[in-house]
Design an enzyme around this catalytic site. Structure first.
Site, short mmCIF file in Angstrom:
data_model
loop_
_atom_site.label_atom_id
_atom_site.label_comp_id
_atom_site.label_asym_id
_atom_site.label_seq_id
_atom_site.Cartn_x
_atom_site.Cartn_y
_atom_site.Cartn_z
N ARG A 43 -10.05 -7.67 3.15
CA ARG A 43 -9.40 -6.92 4.01
C ARG A 43 -9.22 -5.93 4.47
NH1 ARG A 43 -3.44 -6.06 3.23
NH2 ARG A 43 -1.92 -7.31 5.11
N GLN A 91 -0.69 -11.70 9.83
CA GLN A 91 0.77 -10.59 9.24
C GLN A 91 -0.23 -9.15 9.40
OE1 GLN A 91 -0.48 -9.49 5.04
NE2 GLN A 91 1.54 -9.92 4.90
N HIS A 150 -0.61 -3.80 11.37
CA HIS A 150 0.94 -4.21 11.59
C HIS A 150 0.83 -4.03 12.85
CE1 HIS A 150 0.84 -6.26 7.23
NE2 HIS A 150 1.35 -5.11 7.25
N GLN A 209 0.74 -1.49 -0.31
CA GLN A 209 -0.24 0.21 -0.08
C GLN A 209 1.18 0.92 0.06
OE1 GLN A 209 -3.65 -0.63 2.41
NE2 GLN A 209 -4.27 1.26 2.38
N SER A 229 3.50 -6.31 2.20
CA SER A 229 2.11 -6.03 3.53
C SER A 229 0.92 -6.98 2.60
CB SER A 229 1.78 -5.01 3.79
OG SER A 229 0.80 -5.18 4.36
N LEU A 230 0.12 -6.20 1.28
CA LEU A 230 -0.59 -7.16 0.69
C LEU A 230 -0.03 -7.85 -0.74
CD1 LEU A 230 -1.92 -5.25 -2.20
CD2 LEU A 230 -1.69 -3.56 -0.59
#
Length: 312
Positions: free
Chosen positions: A119, A252, A203, A9, A94-95
């Protein structure tokens, strides 16, 4: 050995994927399939904005994935470079870990889009807007960032969210704690703290409600076999088993993105070059982690053509 890596992101921008879609039916098919899977014209928001709609977490996550997968599909269909032949492993920030799993066939495109939409929605809903924050610590290594987070917490959540490279660590948690951390940076030998324009504290342990929702979703749509191994964010270790990866995707959501450690792990496993698909964010980070690592960013048709010529 070569690793294909996928951005997270913050790499979204209005106009993303437009050139590829104009030039390639393979790219258009990706954007159309994602639109259909989500029941919205995400491709129009990607191409035309408005920017605040694209930046929404629930839109940005599937949009960044779609752009990267479109780039990969053009590379494979138009230029004949197959990821499973040209690469030895994958990773994503991440994503981007979901994008990487889509790239190696563990999730199909529609499933990946739906999982990332959920998500994004779950992460946004986990903490009321204004209660959480994130900050980038510039000129901070992991030890300094960890000490700062502990000093600033004062009973609130203040945790390391992203260990990006030796000069940048991101912290996440309650807004008050993050603001205290930014005010204390000089005391901890850190050059600067910058509050990030995010809508939720990603996170960190405040994201537990989102992790619970992802656990349910991934129980219903678990990843399948991986064509190449993936280096997981939360362990910075190579994973080939789909069940293990499913559990790590849940972790995660609240866990640290160990990007610096992931790159070092890939380097120690003899990865010599890194190819970033659909962005130019991870390449510079990798260069700061290991100046001897070769990095390439594939965004435009010209980038793809040049890469195919060199690696055909």
């Amino acid at each position: 050995m070569r690793a294909f890596v996928f951005p997270g992101q913050g790499s979204q921008k209005v106009g993303m994927g437009g050139e590829l879609a104009d030039a390639s039916a393979a790219a258009r098919e990706v954007f159309e399939e994602v639109d259909e899977a989500l029941g919205q014209k995400l491709s129009a928001i990607m191409r035309e904005g408005p920017e605040d709609q694209l930046t929404l977490t629930e839109n940005a996550q599937p949009a960044i994935m779609a752009n990267a997968i479109a780039t990969l599909r053009v590379l494979e269909s138009e230029f004949g470079v197959k990821l499973s032949d040209a690469g030895g492993c994958v990773a994503g920030h991440s994503l981007g870990e979901y994008t990487a799993l889509c790239a190696v066939g563990a999730f199909d495109l529609a499933t990946t889009a739906r999982l990332l939409k959920l998500r994004g929605q779950a992460m946004q809903a986990a903490v009321p807007v204004g209660d959480g924050a994130m900050a980038a610590l510039l000129g901070a290594d992991i030890e300094k960032a960890t000490a700062l987070a502990a000093a600033a917490a004062e009973g609130e959540v203040c945790e390391v969210a992203n260990d990006n490279d030796p000069t940048q660590v991101v912290i996440s948690g309650h807004k008050g704690a993050i603001e205290r951390a930014v005010a204390l940076v000089k005391d901890h030998g850190i050059k600067r703290g910058v509050l990030l324009p995010v809508s939720a504290p990603f996170h960190c342990s405040l994201m537990q409600p989102a992790a619970d929702r992802m656990a349910e979703a991934l129980a219903d749509t678990p990843p399948g076999p991986l064509a190449l191994p993936i280096y997981a964010n939360v362990t910075a270790a190579k994973v080939s088993d789909p069940d293990e990866e499913r559990a790590l995707l849940v972790e995660q959501v609240t866990g640290r993105v160990r990007w610096r450690e992931s790159v070092l792990a890939m380097r120690s496993d003899r990865v010599e070059s890194f190819v970033e698909l659909g962005g130019k964010v991870l390449g510079p980070m990798i260069g700061r982690i290991d100046k001897d690592a070769a990095t390439t960013s594939l965004i435009t048709l010209e980038d793809l053509e040049a890469f195919a010529k060199e690696n055909g």
